[in-house]
Design a protein around this motif. Structure first.
Motif, PDB file in Angstrom:
ATOM      1  N   PRO A  83       5.216  13.974   0.842  1.00  0.00           N
ATOM      2  CA  PRO A  83       4.636  12.628   0.997  1.00  0.00           C
ATOM      3  C   PRO A  83       5.311  11.612   0.089  1.00  0.00           C
ATOM      4  CG  PRO A  83       3.195  13.988  -0.334  1.00  0.00           C
ATOM      5  CD  PRO A  83       4.303  14.885   0.131  1.00  0.00           C
ATOM      6  N   SER A  84       5.455  10.399   0.596  1.00  0.00           N
ATOM      7  CA  SER A  84       6.016   9.309  -0.205  1.00  0.00           C
ATOM      8  C   SER A  84       4.905   8.625  -0.997  1.00  0.00           C
ATOM      9  CB  SER A  84       6.702   8.285   0.703  1.00  0.00           C
ATOM     10  OG  SER A  84       7.783   8.875   1.389  1.00  0.00           O
ATOM     11  N   PRO A  85       5.227   8.049  -2.159  1.00  0.00           N
ATOM     12  CA  PRO A  85       4.194   7.390  -2.980  1.00  0.00           C
ATOM     13  C   PRO A  85       3.720   6.084  -2.359  1.00  0.00           C
ATOM     14  CG  PRO A  85       6.369   7.099  -3.948  1.00  0.00           C
ATOM     15  CD  PRO A  85       6.547   8.037  -2.809  1.00  0.00           C
ATOM     16  N   ASN A  86       2.519   5.685  -2.748  1.00  0.00           N
ATOM     17  CA  ASN A  86       1.964   4.418  -2.283  1.00  0.00           C
ATOM     18  C   ASN A  86       2.628   3.236  -2.979  1.00  0.00           C
ATOM     19  OD1 ASN A  86       0.190   5.799  -0.667  1.00  0.00           O
ATOM     20  ND2 ASN A  86      -1.506   5.707  -2.129  1.00  0.00           N
ATOM     21  N   GLU A  87       2.900   3.371  -4.293  1.00  0.00           N
ATOM     22  CA  GLU A  87       3.452   2.264  -5.066  1.00  0.00           C
ATOM     23  C   GLU A  87       4.972   2.269  -4.981  1.00  0.00           C
ATOM     24  OE1 GLU A  87      -0.551   3.100  -6.597  1.00  0.00           O
ATOM     25  OE2 GLU A  87       1.200   4.357  -6.309  1.00  0.00           O
ATOM     26  N   GLN A  88       5.558   1.118  -4.727  1.00  0.00           N
ATOM     27  CA  GLN A  88       7.005   1.024  -4.652  1.00  0.00           C
ATOM     28  C   GLN A  88       7.658   1.258  -6.011  1.00  0.00           C
ATOM     29  OE1 GLN A  88       7.907  -2.897  -3.275  1.00  0.00           O
ATOM     30  NE2 GLN A  88       7.250  -3.906  -5.165  1.00  0.00           N
ATOM     31  N   GLU A  89       6.872   1.090  -7.102  1.00  0.00           N
ATOM     32  CA  GLU A  89       7.420   1.325  -8.438  1.00  0.00           C
ATOM     33  C   GLU A  89       7.700   2.800  -8.700  1.00  0.00           C
ATOM     34  OE1 GLU A  89       5.253  -2.449  -8.307  1.00  0.00           O
ATOM     35  OE2 GLU A  89       4.689  -0.401  -7.799  1.00  0.00           O
ATOM     36  N   ALA A  90       7.066   3.696  -7.941  1.00  0.00           N
ATOM     37  CA  ALA A  90       7.332   5.126  -8.076  1.00  0.00           C
ATOM     38  C   ALA A  90       8.605   5.439  -7.293  1.00  0.00           C
ATOM     39  CB  ALA A  90       6.156   5.939  -7.553  1.00  0.00           C
ATOM     40  N   SER A  91       9.667   5.751  -8.007  1.00  0.00           N
ATOM     41  CA  SER A  91      10.982   5.879  -7.369  1.00  0.00           C
ATOM     42  C   SER A  91      11.463   7.312  -7.260  1.00  0.00           C
ATOM     43  CB  SER A  91      12.013   5.056  -8.143  1.00  0.00           C
ATOM     44  OG  SER A  91      12.050   5.463  -9.502  1.00  0.00           O
ATOM     45  N   LEU A  92      10.762   8.257  -7.879  1.00  0.00           N
ATOM     46  CA  LEU A  92      11.195   9.646  -7.869  1.00  0.00           C
ATOM     47  C   LEU A  92      10.023  10.571  -7.582  1.00  0.00           C
ATOM     48  CD1 LEU A  92      13.502   9.616 -11.028  1.00  0.00           C
ATOM     49  CD2 LEU A  92      14.248   9.594  -8.639  1.00  0.00           C
ATOM     50  N   ILE A  93      10.356  11.734  -7.045  1.00  0.00           N
ATOM     51  CA  ILE A  93       9.360  12.778  -6.784  1.00  0.00           C
ATOM     52  C   ILE A  93       9.753  14.014  -7.579  1.00  0.00           C
ATOM     53  CG2 ILE A  93       8.339  14.301  -5.045  1.00  0.00           C
ATOM     54  CD1 ILE A  93       8.865  12.134  -2.976  1.00  0.00           C
ATOM     55  N   GLU A  94       8.823  14.547  -8.336  1.00  0.00           N
ATOM     56  CA  GLU A  94       9.056  15.781  -9.093  1.00  0.00           C
ATOM     57  C   GLU A  94       8.352  16.935  -8.391  1.00  0.00           C
ATOM     58  OE1 GLU A  94       9.542  14.321 -13.677  1.00  0.00           O
ATOM     59  OE2 GLU A  94       7.504  14.628 -12.934  1.00  0.00           O
TER      60      GLU A  94
END
Length: 590
Positions: free
Chosen positions: A236-247
Motif C-alpha cells: 500500500p502507498s502512504p496517504n501523506e505525500q511527505e512519506a517518500s519511502l516504504i520500509e
C-alpha cells in the motif's frame, strides 16, 4: 482653611475594598497612567508596525499553542482540536491495507513461518507506526497453511486483532488441503500425521506452529517443500505525500524480532525477498512500535486520528491533551505518540502550563494537577494541587520570570513554591485589590507586567510593584521579544508604548478628610499638571460638577469648589499630560 494634598498615586487601583477605606495613594479607577514615579504619567499608545516575521506571530491566529522543534514549528488549534506544523503534516498515517504474499521459485531456502510488516518513512526522518492494530497482520510463508482468520490474540499493546495465513499455488497445481489427504504434482499420496485435527473443509484452520502436518506414506519426496523467494505484493502507498519511502521488516524462521529487509520507493507495488536469515539478522532491528500520529485512539476496534489541544514541550517530550487525557510523544519526536501512554484526569483538560520539571494540568474549574515524569520512562507521578483556582480560558496563561500566570474566576493567579519541600501552591495575586467582572479574552506578560485583554480595554498587573491599572488598548493576540511587545489586531501589527500619549483617567478614593459625622465647607481645588485637565466632583456619591475643564490662572490650575457641606467627596481627573498632584482646601462647617 485646611487642605488635603495628594502627591502620591503609586498604589494603583483598588476596587475591591470600599472606596472610603482604601489608601490615599490608591484609586477607585485608573487608566493609561504610569505611576512608578508617584505621579500620573500618560502611557504612549500603540503604533503601526511592519510584520516582524516572528514565527510565534506568523503561525498564530489567537487560537493556537505553538512550540518549536529544530527548525520547524508545531501548533494545536485549541478551538478546533487540530494539530499542524510548518512541515505540512504531523505524524504519518500507518498502513491500512494488507500486503499479499506468494511463493517464488521452488527450492529449500525458506521453510517454516516468517512474518512481515511495513511502515512509512518521510524525507525528514519521521516514521509511521508499522501497522494499524485494527488489521495488524503477520504474514506467513507456511506452505501448509490455508488462508483463514483465527481468534484474535488480546494484548495491551499492540492489540493484534487478526492473523492471516496464505496457501500457495505453483503452476496449475494447488498446494493445499484436501479432505483428509493431499496429492502433490507427481501423484504421491499424503495423509495427516497423528495428533493433528483434520480440516473438514478448506475454510477451516489448524493450530499454527506445526510445520509437519503430513506424513509421506510412500517414501516419496515433496518437491514443493520450501521456497527460494517470497513475493510481497499489493504494497500500500502512504496517504501523506511527505512519506517518500516504504520500509519492509521481516523475522527469521519462526522468530519474533523484526529486521529491516529493505527500503523502497512509494511507487513499489511488488518486492521479491531472497535474503537469508543469517543475512537479515545483520540488519537494523525494529525495537519499538511507535509512530502513531498525535493523537490516535482506539475506538470500536479501530484506531482513529483525533488531533488534540494545548501542545506543551517539557524536556523535548511534547504533551497534547484530548478531552480528559494527556498524551506524550516519543522523546524528540513530535510525530510519534503511544496510544497507550495517555494519563487520565478527573475532567476535561482546559489548559497546560510548564513549571520547572513539571506540568500544571488545568481541569475546568476543579483543582489543577501537577504532573511529573512520563509513562514511557516509568516515572510518572501526578497529584492535585491544593487549590480550586482553575483556568477557564487557556488564553490567559502566560509566563513572567519563567513562572506561569493565569486568570481564574477569583483573579490573576500564580504558583509559588512552598517551604521545606512541601511542593507548589497557588496564590490569587490580585486578591483584596481588584474585582474582575468577567474572564478576559487573552493575556501576555511583558517586562514583569501581566496584560489581560478585554474587548475595549486591558487590565495590567505590575508584578514588581504589585499594583493594578487599566489601559485603553485592544488586540487579538501578541508576542513579547527583545523588550518589544508586538500586538496584532485585525491582521495588522502594532508595537506598544510607541504612539501618542494616552488620556489619563483617575478616580480618587472617597475623601472623608476628618470625622465622618462632621460636614465640610470647601475652598479652592488646585491641580499640578503640565497641560489641560478635565475634572468631575461628587459630593456624597452625587455628581456635583461633571467633565469641566480646569482654568489656568497665574500659571496655576485652580477652581472654586461648588457650594455644599458633604461628608465625603470624590474627584475624577482626565488629562493627556503629567499630573503631579492635587490639593483641596476645606474647613469644618459651622
Amino acid at each position: 482653611m485646611q487642605d488635603l494634598e495628594i502627591i502620591d498615586f503609586s498604589g494603583g487601583i483598588n476596587n475591591e475594598i470600599k472606596a472610603h477605606l482604601i489608601k490615599e495613594n490608591e484609586s477607585v479607577d485608573l487608566s493609561n497612567a504610569d505611576v512608578s514615579s508617584g505621579s500620573l504619567v500618560p502611557f504612549s499608545g500603540k503604533v503601526n508596525s511592519t510584520d516582524p516575521e516572528i514565527p510565534e506571530l506568523t503561525y498564530q491566529n489567537g487560537d493556537r499553542s505553538i512550540i518549536r522543534f529544530g527548525k520547524e514549528h508545531y501548533w494545536t488549534n485549541n478551538t478546533e482540536g487540530t494539530i499542524e506544523s510548518t512541515l505540512g503534516y504531523v505524524g504519518i498515517t500507518p498502513p491500512s491495507s494488507i500486503i499479499k504474499l506468494s511463493r517464488g521459485p521452488i527450492g529449500n531456502r525458506f521453510n517454516g513461518t516468517r512474518s512481515y510488516l511495513i511502515r512509512y518513512l518521510s524525507d525528514d526522518g519521521f516514521r509511521s507506526a508499522p501497522f494499524l492494530p485494527e488489521n495488524a497482520f503477520f504474514y506467513t510463508n507456511d506452505i501448509n497453511a490455508d488462508q483463514t482468520e483465527r481468534t484474535p490474540i488480546q494484548g495491551e499493546y499492540p492489540a493484534w486483532s487478526q492473523f492471516y495465513y496464505v496457501s500457495y499455488h505453483h503452476g496449475t497445481y494447488l498446494y493445499g488441503y484436501n479432505t483428509g489427504a493431499r496429492v502433490n504434482h507427481i501423484g504421491h499420496s499424503w495423509e495427516l500425521s497423528s495428533g493433528i485435527t483434520s480440516p473438514a473443509v478448506m475454510s477451516e484452520s489448524h493450530q499454527p506452529g506445526h510445520n509437519e502436518l503430513w506424513v509421506n506414506i510412500d517414501n516419496s519426496v515433496d518437491t514443493l517443500a520450501g521456497s527460494d523467494s517470497i513475493i510481497i505484493g499489493n504494497i500500500p502507498s502512504p496517504n501523506e505525500q511527505e512519506a517518500s519511502l516504504i520500509e519492509i521488516y521481516r523475522t527469521i524462521e519462526n522468530g519474533t524480532n523484526f529486521y529491516l529487509l529493505d527500503t523502497l520507493s512509494t511507487t513499489t507495488g511488488e518486492y521479491i525477498d531472497t535474503l537469508s536469515d543469517s543475512q537479515i539478522q545483520n540488519r537494523e532491528q525494529l525495537l519499538d512500535f511507535l509512530g502513531f500520529p498525535p493523537v490516535y485512539l482506539l475506538e470500536g476496534g479501530q484506531f482513529v486520528r483525533k488531533g488534540g489541544k494545548f501542545i506543551t514541550e517539557l524536556d523535548e517530550v511534547y504533551n497534547i491533551a484530548y478531552e480528559d487525557r494527556l498524551f506524550e510523544t516519543a522523546q524528540s519526536d513530535p510525530h510519534s505518540v503511544n496510544p497507550a501512554h495517555g494519563t487520565r484526569f478527573n475532567g476535561n483538560i482546559t489548559g497546560i502550563a510548564e513549571i520547572d520539571d513539571s506540568l500544571i494540568v488545568f481541569i475546568e474549574n476543579k483543582k489543577p494537577w501537577l504532573k511529573r515524569g512520563s509513562k514511557a520512562a516509568g516515572n510518572l507521578s501526578k497529584r492535585p494541587i491544593p487549590s480550586t483556582q482553575g483556568c477557564p480560558n487557556w488564553r490567559t496563561i502566560t509566563y513572567a520570570n519563567n513562572t506561569p500566570l493565569w486568570q481564574s474566576y477569583d483573579g490573576i493567579c500564580g504558583i509559588i513554591r512552598q517551604p521545606l519541600g512541601q511542593g507548589w501552591n497557588i496564590k490569587v495575586l490580585t486578591k483584596r485589590r481588584y474585582v474582575f467582572d468577567s474572564i478576559g479574552n487573552w493575556a501576555i506578560a511583558h517586562k514583569d507586567i501581566y496584560y489581560l485583554f478585554y474587548d475595549d480595554h486591558c487590565v495590567c498587573f505590575d508584578l514588581a510593584r504589585s499594583i493594578i491599572y487599566r489601559r485603553d488598548i485592544t488586540a487579538d493576540y501578541g508576542f513579547s521579544t527583545n523588550n518589544i511587545l508586538y500586538l496584532v489586531e485585525g491582521g495588522k501589527f502594532y508595537t506598544l508604548d510607541s504612539g501618542d500619549a494616552q488620556k489619563i483617567k483617575y478616580t480618587s478614593p472617597d475623601l472623608a478628610f476628618s470625622s465622618l459625622s462632621m460636614a465640610k465647607e470647601f475652598g479652592n481645588f488646585h491641580v499640578d499638571s503640565d497641560g489641560d485637565v478635565d475634572y468631575s466632583i461628587w459630593y456624597d456619591d452625587k455628581l456635583k460638577l461633571g467633565n469641566k475643564t480646569m482654568p489656568l490662572r497665574n500659571k496655576v490650575r485652580s477652581v472654586k469648589m461648588p457650594p455644599g457641606t458633604p461628608y465625603r467627596i470624590k474627584l475624577q481627573l482626565e488629562s493627556n499630560s503629567v499630573i503631579r498632584g492635587y490639593k483641596v482646601e476645606w474647613d469644618n462647617a459651622s
